[in-house]
Structures are given as structure tokens and as C-alpha cells.
Scaffold this motif. Structure first.
Motif, PDB file in Angstrom:
ATOM      1  N   PRO A   8       6.888   2.627 -12.994  1.00 31.39           N
ATOM      2  CA  PRO A   8       6.130   3.853 -12.809  1.00 31.39           C
ATOM      3  C   PRO A   8       4.913   3.283 -12.755  1.00 31.39           C
ATOM      4  CG  PRO A   8       8.064   5.143 -12.932  1.00 31.39           C
ATOM      5  CD  PRO A   8       8.486   3.488 -13.772  1.00 31.39           C
ATOM      6  N   SER A   9       4.287   3.542 -14.035  1.00 36.51           N
ATOM      7  CA  SER A   9       3.327   3.305 -15.081  1.00 36.51           C
ATOM      8  C   SER A   9       2.476   2.274 -14.938  1.00 36.51           C
ATOM      9  CB  SER A   9       3.130   3.313 -16.652  1.00 36.51           C
ATOM     10  OG  SER A   9       1.327   3.030 -16.991  1.00 36.51           O
ATOM     11  N   LYS A  10       2.926   1.169 -14.126  1.00 40.96           N
ATOM     12  CA  LYS A  10       2.756  -0.312 -13.251  1.00 40.96           C
ATOM     13  C   LYS A  10       2.311  -0.091 -11.702  1.00 40.96           C
ATOM     14  CE  LYS A  10       4.681  -4.397 -14.529  1.00 40.96           C
ATOM     15  NZ  LYS A  10       4.980  -5.689 -14.664  1.00 40.96           N
ATOM     16  N   LEU A  11       3.085   0.515 -11.508  1.00 45.68           N
ATOM     17  CA  LEU A  11       2.916   0.972  -9.864  1.00 45.68           C
ATOM     18  C   LEU A  11       2.050   1.593  -9.570  1.00 45.68           C
ATOM     19  CD1 LEU A  11       3.871   0.300  -6.760  1.00 45.68           C
ATOM     20  CD2 LEU A  11       5.832   2.723  -7.430  1.00 45.68           C
ATOM     21  N   VAL A  12       1.449   2.848 -10.412  1.00 41.66           N
ATOM     22  CA  VAL A  12       0.408   3.880 -10.713  1.00 41.66           C
ATOM     23  C   VAL A  12      -1.151   3.052 -10.188  1.00 41.66           C
ATOM     24  CG1 VAL A  12      -0.859   6.237 -11.408  1.00 41.66           C
ATOM     25  CG2 VAL A  12       1.602   6.316 -10.837  1.00 41.66           C
ATOM     26  N   THR A  13      -1.230   2.458 -11.391  1.00 39.99           N
ATOM     27  CA  THR A  13      -1.650   1.004 -12.011  1.00 39.99           C
ATOM     28  C   THR A  13      -1.861   0.400 -11.062  1.00 39.99           C
ATOM     29  OG1 THR A  13      -1.499   1.396 -13.965  1.00 39.99           O
ATOM     30  CG2 THR A  13      -3.018   0.052 -13.889  1.00 39.99           C
ATOM     31  N   HIS A  14      -1.397  -0.536 -10.252  1.00 39.91           N
ATOM     32  CA  HIS A  14      -1.671  -0.853  -9.148  1.00 39.91           C
ATOM     33  C   HIS A  14      -2.055  -0.460  -7.437  1.00 39.91           C
ATOM     34  CE1 HIS A  14      -0.803  -3.926  -5.957  1.00 39.91           C
ATOM     35  NE2 HIS A  14      -0.001  -3.430  -4.769  1.00 39.91           N
ATOM     36  N   ARG A  15      -1.777   1.064  -7.645  1.00 41.93           N
ATOM     37  CA  ARG A  15      -1.841   1.434  -6.647  1.00 41.93           C
ATOM     38  C   ARG A  15      -3.691   2.430  -6.537  1.00 41.93           C
ATOM     39  NH1 ARG A  15       0.687   0.445  -2.053  1.00 41.93           N
ATOM     40  NH2 ARG A  15       3.034   0.839  -1.987  1.00 41.93           N
ATOM     41  N   ARG A  16      -3.413   2.581  -7.740  1.00 43.39           N
ATOM     42  CA  ARG A  16      -5.416   3.140  -7.672  1.00 43.39           C
ATOM     43  C   ARG A  16      -6.171   2.268  -7.753  1.00 43.39           C
ATOM     44  NH1 ARG A  16      -4.890   4.177 -13.361  1.00 43.39           N
ATOM     45  NH2 ARG A  16      -3.985   6.077 -13.324  1.00 43.39           N
ATOM     46  N   THR A  17      -5.568   0.911  -8.567  1.00 43.58           N
ATOM     47  CA  THR A  17      -6.450  -0.583  -8.714  1.00 43.58           C
ATOM     48  C   THR A  17      -7.026  -0.423  -6.929  1.00 43.58           C
ATOM     49  OG1 THR A  17      -5.967  -1.421 -10.249  1.00 43.58           O
ATOM     50  CG2 THR A  17      -6.883  -3.056  -8.943  1.00 43.58           C
ATOM     51  N   ALA A  18      -5.598  -0.812  -5.615  1.00 38.05           N
ATOM     52  CA  ALA A  18      -5.770  -1.134  -4.728  1.00 38.05           C
ATOM     53  C   ALA A  18      -7.018   0.026  -4.253  1.00 38.05           C
ATOM     54  CB  ALA A  18      -3.970  -1.317  -3.788  1.00 38.05           C
ATOM     55  N   TRP A  19      -6.197   1.490  -4.656  1.00 40.34           N
ATOM     56  CA  TRP A  19      -7.649   2.601  -3.936  1.00 40.34           C
ATOM     57  C   TRP A  19      -8.788   2.093  -3.923  1.00 40.34           C
ATOM     58  CZ3 TRP A  19      -7.531   4.673   0.737  1.00 40.34           C
ATOM     59  CH2 TRP A  19      -8.338   5.852   0.609  1.00 40.34           C
ATOM     60  N   GLN A  20      -8.762   2.360  -5.214  1.00 39.29           N
ATOM     61  CA  GLN A  20     -10.439   1.219  -6.009  1.00 39.29           C
ATOM     62  C   GLN A  20     -11.165   0.824  -5.474  1.00 39.29           C
ATOM     63  OE1 GLN A  20     -10.029   1.044 -10.199  1.00 39.29           O
ATOM     64  NE2 GLN A  20     -10.324   3.591 -10.389  1.00 39.29           N
ATOM     65  N   GLN A  21     -10.795  -0.124  -4.396  1.00 40.61           N
ATOM     66  CA  GLN A  21     -10.860  -1.223  -4.256  1.00 40.61           C
ATOM     67  C   GLN A  21     -10.772  -1.802  -2.419  1.00 40.61           C
ATOM     68  OE1 GLN A  21      -8.443  -5.043  -3.880  1.00 40.61           O
ATOM     69  NE2 GLN A  21      -9.709  -6.634  -2.347  1.00 40.61           N
ATOM     70  N   VAL A  22     -10.798  -0.911  -1.488  1.00 42.49           N
ATOM     71  CA  VAL A  22     -10.981  -0.071  -0.415  1.00 42.49           C
ATOM     72  C   VAL A  22     -12.066   1.267  -0.157  1.00 42.49           C
ATOM     73  CG1 VAL A  22      -9.674   1.351   1.495  1.00 42.49           C
ATOM     74  CG2 VAL A  22      -8.270  -0.660   0.535  1.00 42.49           C
ATOM     75  N   GLU A  23     -11.658   2.038  -1.870  1.00 37.57           N
ATOM     76  CA  GLU A  23     -13.008   2.469  -1.489  1.00 37.57           C
ATOM     77  C   GLU A  23     -14.332   1.492  -1.911  1.00 37.57           C
ATOM     78  OE1 GLU A  23     -12.265   5.130  -4.668  1.00 37.57           O
ATOM     79  OE2 GLU A  23     -11.946   6.990  -3.767  1.00 37.57           O
ATOM     80  N   ARG A  24     -14.215   0.877  -2.716  1.00 39.93           N
ATOM     81  CA  ARG A  24     -16.136   0.045  -2.310  1.00 39.93           C
ATOM     82  C   ARG A  24     -16.394  -0.302  -1.042  1.00 39.93           C
ATOM     83  NH1 ARG A  24     -13.569  -1.368  -7.403  1.00 39.93           N
ATOM     84  NH2 ARG A  24     -11.955  -2.888  -6.853  1.00 39.93           N
ATOM     85  N   GLN A  25     -14.592  -1.133  -0.595  1.00 38.22           N
ATOM     86  CA  GLN A  25     -15.471  -1.653   0.840  1.00 38.22           C
ATOM     87  C   GLN A  25     -15.786  -0.981   1.623  1.00 38.22           C
ATOM     88  OE1 GLN A  25     -11.469  -3.671   1.751  1.00 38.22           O
ATOM     89  NE2 GLN A  25     -11.710  -5.324   0.259  1.00 38.22           N
ATOM     90  N   LEU A  26     -14.835   0.505   1.908  1.00 34.44           N
ATOM     91  CA  LEU A  26     -15.452   1.328   2.552  1.00 34.44           C
ATOM     92  C   LEU A  26     -16.557   2.023   2.458  1.00 34.44           C
ATOM     93  CD1 LEU A  26     -12.839   3.857   3.054  1.00 34.44           C
ATOM     94  CD2 LEU A  26     -13.646   2.395   4.828  1.00 34.44           C
TER      95      LEU A  26
END
Length: 74
Positions: A8-26
Motif C-alpha cells: 500500500p505504501s508503494k501505491l500511495v507513493t505512485h498515486r501522489r506522484t501521478a497527482w502531482q504531475q497532473v497538478e503541474r500540467q494544470l
């Protein structure tokens, strides 16, 4: 108490990284690897029933729950 295992820790890290990328793009950054940019939905005509809606601060809510548990155990 809750324990976060490696999976689960890896999943949380993956989701956080993906969301941060979306925020940068927005915020006007570059689209990832030549792909399409994310589309942000904006309500053009807000529902009048939601005018009094106040979002809840989940961090604050969890903190209150945590303190209530500590207080009830004392």
C-alpha cells in the motif's frame, strides 16, 4: 492502530506522484511524454442548491477523531 505495509505504501507513493504531475500540467507545465494535457472541468452554471455547501477539511476532521479517541481512553 493502522500499519502501512510496503505494497500500500508503494501505491500511495505512485498515486501522489501521478497527482502531482497532473497538478503541474494544470498549472501550465508541459504535458507528460507528448500525451494530451489534462482537462479541468469547471461548472458554468452552478447548482443553486449547492450555494451553501462548505467542504470539510479532512485533515482537521481526522485530527478531531484522533483526539477524541485519546480523550475517551484516558
Amino acid at each position: 492502530m493502522y500499519t502501512i505495509t510496503k505494497g500500500p505504501s508503494k501505491l500511495v507513493t505512485h498515486r501522489r506522484t501521478a497527482w502531482q504531475q497532473v497538478e503541474r500540467q494544470l498549472d501550465g507545465g508541459q504535458a507528460g511524454e507528448g500525451g494530451p494535457r489534462p482537462v479541468q472541468y469547471v461548472e458554468r452554471t452552478p447548482d443553486p442548491r449547492l450555494q451553501s455547501f462548505v467542504p470539510i477539511d479532512l485533515d482537521e476532521w481526522w485530527a478531531q477523531q484522533f483526539l477524541a479517541r485519546i480523550t475517551s481512553c484516558s
